[in-house]
Write a protein that holds these residues in place. Sequence first.
Motif, PDB file in Angstrom:
ATOM      1  N   GLN A  29       0.830  -1.209   0.000  1.00  0.00           N
ATOM      2  CA  GLN A  29       0.000   0.000   0.000  1.00  0.00           C
ATOM      3  C   GLN A  29       0.864   1.259   0.000  1.00  0.00           C
ATOM      4  O   GLN A  29       0.554   2.239  -0.678  1.00  0.00           O
ATOM      5  N   THR A  30       1.953   1.228   0.740  1.00  0.00           N
ATOM      6  CA  THR A  30       2.868   2.368   0.797  1.00  0.00           C
ATOM      7  C   THR A  30       3.493   2.614  -0.567  1.00  0.00           C
ATOM      8  O   THR A  30       3.584   3.759  -1.028  1.00  0.00           O
ATOM      9  N   GLU A  32       2.239   1.743  -3.502  1.00  0.00           N
ATOM     10  CA  GLU A  32       1.190   2.229  -4.396  1.00  0.00           C
ATOM     11  C   GLU A  32       0.898   3.707  -4.138  1.00  0.00           C
ATOM     12  O   GLU A  32       0.742   4.488  -5.087  1.00  0.00           O
ATOM     13  N   LEU A  33       0.840   4.095  -2.875  1.00  0.00           N
ATOM     14  CA  LEU A  33       0.588   5.486  -2.535  1.00  0.00           C
ATOM     15  C   LEU A  33       1.718   6.384  -3.030  1.00  0.00           C
ATOM     16  O   LEU A  33       1.475   7.466  -3.562  1.00  0.00           O
ATOM     17  N   GLU A  36       1.209   6.852  -6.727  1.00  0.00           N
ATOM     18  CA  GLU A  36       0.082   7.743  -6.976  1.00  0.00           C
ATOM     19  C   GLU A  36       0.465   9.191  -6.688  1.00  0.00           C
ATOM     20  O   GLU A  36       0.075  10.100  -7.432  1.00  0.00           O
ATOM     21  N   CYS A  37       1.220   9.408  -5.636  1.00  0.00           N
ATOM     22  CA  CYS A  37       1.664  10.768  -5.295  1.00  0.00           C
ATOM     23  C   CYS A  37       2.583  11.318  -6.380  1.00  0.00           C
ATOM     24  O   CYS A  37       2.467  12.495  -6.753  1.00  0.00           O
TER      25      CYS A  37
END
Length: 74
Positions: A29-30, A32-33, A36-37
């Motif tokens: 998740q980290t 992926e975030l 995305e950022c």
Amino acid sequence: MAKDILGEAGLHFDELNKLRVLDPEVTQQTTELKEECKDFVDKIGQFQKIVGGLIELVDQLAKEAENEKMKVSG
């Protein structure tokens, strides 16, 4: 059994059987975030360029309009 005990202690094994502090799901998740950022920052940069060009165009049109006003009144 050992994985359960380590999991309760907040330790996990990754796909290479390396001991990790973060849960693999949290790590995913980290990542992926982070991606995305980065995409968001890139899009904001493109937006700023587009808006900058628009502002320059509007300024140029405003100057031309002011010059035409001066010609008409002069």
